[in-house]
Design an enzyme around this catalytic site. Structure first.
Site: not given
Length: 106
Positions: A31, A34
C-alpha cells in the site's frame, strides 16, 4: 525512537489492557499511502511516548483483526482506550494533522 509493537492475534488482547491509549496502524506492505504514513506514525510514537502506545497491524497477516475493526481501506488508524475505539482516521495525512487528531484524545 519509541517502541512500536507489531500486532498479531496472539498479542492484540494485551494491548486492550494498556492504561495508555493505543494507536493501531492497519497497513499492508504493498500500500503506497501506508508507506507514506508509516514513518510519520513512527515519529509520532516517539513524540508522544509516555502518553500513547503505538502498534502496527499488517492486514494481510491479520485479516481477522482488520475485519473485527471494520477496516475497509488502508491505511486506517484506530485509537483505543480501555479496549474501546475512541477515534479513527483513514488515509495518509501530514504529521501536523495526525498530531492534532491524536492530542485531542489524550
Amino acid at each position: 525512537m519509541a517502541h512500536v509493537t507489531e500486532v498479531t492475534m496472539a498479542n492484540f488482547n494485551s494491548l486492550l489492557d494498556e492504561e495508555l491509549p493505543v494507536l493501531v496502524d492497519f497497513w499492508a506492505p504493498w500500500c503506497g499511502p501506508c508507506r507514506t504514513l508509516s514513518p510519520i506514525v513512527d515519529e509520532v510514537a516517539g513524540e508522544l511516548e509516555g502518553k500513547l502506545k503505538v502498534a502496527k497491524c499488517n492486514v494481510d497477516e491479520n485479516q481477522d483483526l482488520a475485519m473485527k475493526y471494520g477496516v475497509m481501506s488502508i491505511p486506517t488508524l484506530v485509537m483505543l482506550k480501555g479496549g474501546q475505539e475512541i477515534a479513527r482516521t483513514v488515509g495518509a495525512m501530514p504529521k501536523a494533522k495526525l498530531l492534532a487528531e491524536l492530542e485531542s484524545h489524550l
